[in-house]
Design a protein around this motif. Structure first.
Motif, PDB file in Angstrom:
ATOM      1  N   THR A 113     -34.789 -13.208 -40.269  1.00 20.07           N
ATOM      2  CA  THR A 113     -34.561 -14.591 -40.675  1.00 20.07           C
ATOM      3  C   THR A 113     -34.322 -15.463 -39.454  1.00 20.07           C
ATOM      4  O   THR A 113     -34.347 -14.993 -38.324  1.00 20.07           O
ATOM      5  CB  THR A 113     -33.434 -14.702 -41.721  1.00 20.07           C
ATOM      6  OG1 THR A 113     -33.525 -15.969 -42.373  1.00 20.07           O
ATOM      7  CG2 THR A 113     -32.065 -14.505 -41.113  1.00 20.07           C
ATOM      8  N   PHE A 114     -34.077 -16.715 -39.699  1.00 17.11           N
ATOM      9  CA  PHE A 114     -33.975 -17.698 -38.633  1.00 17.11           C
ATOM     10  C   PHE A 114     -32.665 -17.580 -37.862  1.00 17.11           C
ATOM     11  O   PHE A 114     -31.635 -17.197 -38.412  1.00 17.11           O
ATOM     12  CB  PHE A 114     -34.120 -19.099 -39.223  1.00 17.11           C
ATOM     13  CG  PHE A 114     -35.448 -19.294 -39.902  1.00 17.11           C
ATOM     14  CD1 PHE A 114     -36.580 -19.561 -39.167  1.00 17.11           C
ATOM     15  CD2 PHE A 114     -35.567 -19.167 -41.279  1.00 17.11           C
ATOM     16  CE1 PHE A 114     -37.814 -19.712 -39.776  1.00 17.11           C
ATOM     17  CE2 PHE A 114     -36.793 -19.320 -41.906  1.00 17.11           C
ATOM     18  CZ  PHE A 114     -37.920 -19.595 -41.145  1.00 17.11           C
ATOM     19  N   ALA A 115     -32.730 -17.952 -36.595  1.00 15.51           N
ATOM     20  CA  ALA A 115     -31.581 -17.843 -35.696  1.00 15.51           C
ATOM     21  C   ALA A 115     -31.270 -19.210 -35.077  1.00 15.51           C
ATOM     22  O   ALA A 115     -32.089 -20.126 -35.102  1.00 15.51           O
ATOM     23  CB  ALA A 115     -31.871 -16.821 -34.602  1.00 15.51           C
ATOM     24  N   ARG A 116     -30.066 -19.284 -34.515  1.00 13.31           N
ATOM     25  CA  ARG A 116     -29.664 -20.501 -33.817  1.00 13.31           C
ATOM     26  C   ARG A 116     -30.711 -20.855 -32.775  1.00 13.31           C
ATOM     27  O   ARG A 116     -31.280 -19.981 -32.128  1.00 13.31           O
ATOM     28  CB  ARG A 116     -28.305 -20.315 -33.152  1.00 13.31           C
ATOM     29  CG  ARG A 116     -27.203 -20.026 -34.131  1.00 13.31           C
ATOM     30  CD  ARG A 116     -26.283 -21.202 -34.366  1.00 13.31           C
ATOM     31  NE  ARG A 116     -25.431 -20.959 -35.510  1.00 13.31           N
ATOM     32  CZ  ARG A 116     -24.217 -20.446 -35.452  1.00 13.31           C
ATOM     33  NH1 ARG A 116     -23.695 -20.122 -34.299  1.00 13.31           N
ATOM     34  NH2 ARG A 116     -23.522 -20.282 -36.556  1.00 13.31           N
ATOM     35  N   GLY A 117     -30.957 -22.123 -32.638  1.00 10.74           N
ATOM     36  CA  GLY A 117     -32.028 -22.602 -31.778  1.00 10.74           C
ATOM     37  C   GLY A 117     -33.219 -23.055 -32.594  1.00 10.74           C
ATOM     38  O   GLY A 117     -34.089 -23.765 -32.098  1.00 10.74           O
ATOM     39  N   ASN A 118     -33.266 -22.645 -33.876  1.00 10.38           N
ATOM     40  CA  ASN A 118     -34.379 -23.032 -34.728  1.00 10.38           C
ATOM     41  C   ASN A 118     -34.370 -24.528 -35.034  1.00 10.38           C
ATOM     42  O   ASN A 118     -35.399 -25.081 -35.400  1.00 10.38           O
ATOM     43  CB  ASN A 118     -34.382 -22.236 -36.037  1.00 10.38           C
ATOM     44  CG  ASN A 118     -35.703 -22.353 -36.749  1.00 10.38           C
ATOM     45  OD1 ASN A 118     -36.719 -21.875 -36.263  1.00 10.38           O
ATOM     46  ND2 ASN A 118     -35.708 -23.027 -37.890  1.00 10.38           N
TER      47      ASN A 118
END
Length: 183
Positions: A113-118
């Protein structure tokens, strides 16, 4: 309907015989991949419309919103049930203990899944829906899961994004360490 994630496709073959869970399955791209590999699949999503798209041979569906109410009371799966669990593009942290609990011994959990910085690439951009650096590794440590592979960073396909992904095994109580061959 999109193509299966390359990450999921890479590690799906490690899932032992038995039923697999595709949680927050959307249109069922991973449900179909797992069913094509001969697995019985339970596709779960909160959208009836998405589940209709996920339907097919070897795929059963369940419409449930696991984010409403008390997770402990709404979690419908018994312990040690699934040989494999696939979760992509979905994050609801209160479900972690339930996911691990319903994974069978030697079962495989594939999570992406998506991570910080996205935020720089669009949605999701809310930090509540973005993994912190190393968060999936922290989950593995907390629940005693064996990490097979892990990545954290930028991807260009299917669209530019920051993601975290992991493949983990729930070790058996008395099982020796296993060596996994990747194709």
């Amino acid at each position: 309907m999109g193509l299966p994630s390359a990450w999921v496709a890479r590690f799906a073959g490690l899932i032992p015989a038995g039923e697999a869970l595709d949680l927050a399955c959307g249109a069922g791209r991973h449900s179909r991949l797992l069913a094509a590999q001969g697995r019985s699949v339970l596709a779960v999503d909160r959208s009836e419309d998405m589940l209709a798209l996920a339907a097919g041979d070897g795929v059963r569906s369940m419409c449930i919103d696991l984010e409403t109410g008390d997770s402990a009371q709404s979690w419908p799966f018994e312990t040690n049930r699934f040989a494999g669990i696939v979760v992509t593009n979905y994050l609801h942290r209160p479900l972690w203990p339930f996911l691990v609990d319903c994974l069978a011994e030697n079962g495989v959990l594939i999570y992406e899944t998506f991570a910080r910085g996205n935020e720089q690439f669009g949605k999701p951009s809310n930090p509540d829906f973005l993994l912190a650096r190393g968060e999936l590794l922290d989950v593995a440590r907390e629940y005693g899961l064996q990490v097979v592979a892990y990545e954290d960073g930028y991807v260009a396909v299917p669209k530019p994004a920051m993601v975290q992904r992991i493949c983990m095994i729930k070790p058996g109580k008395d099982a020796p360490a296993k060596i996994f061959a990747l194709n």
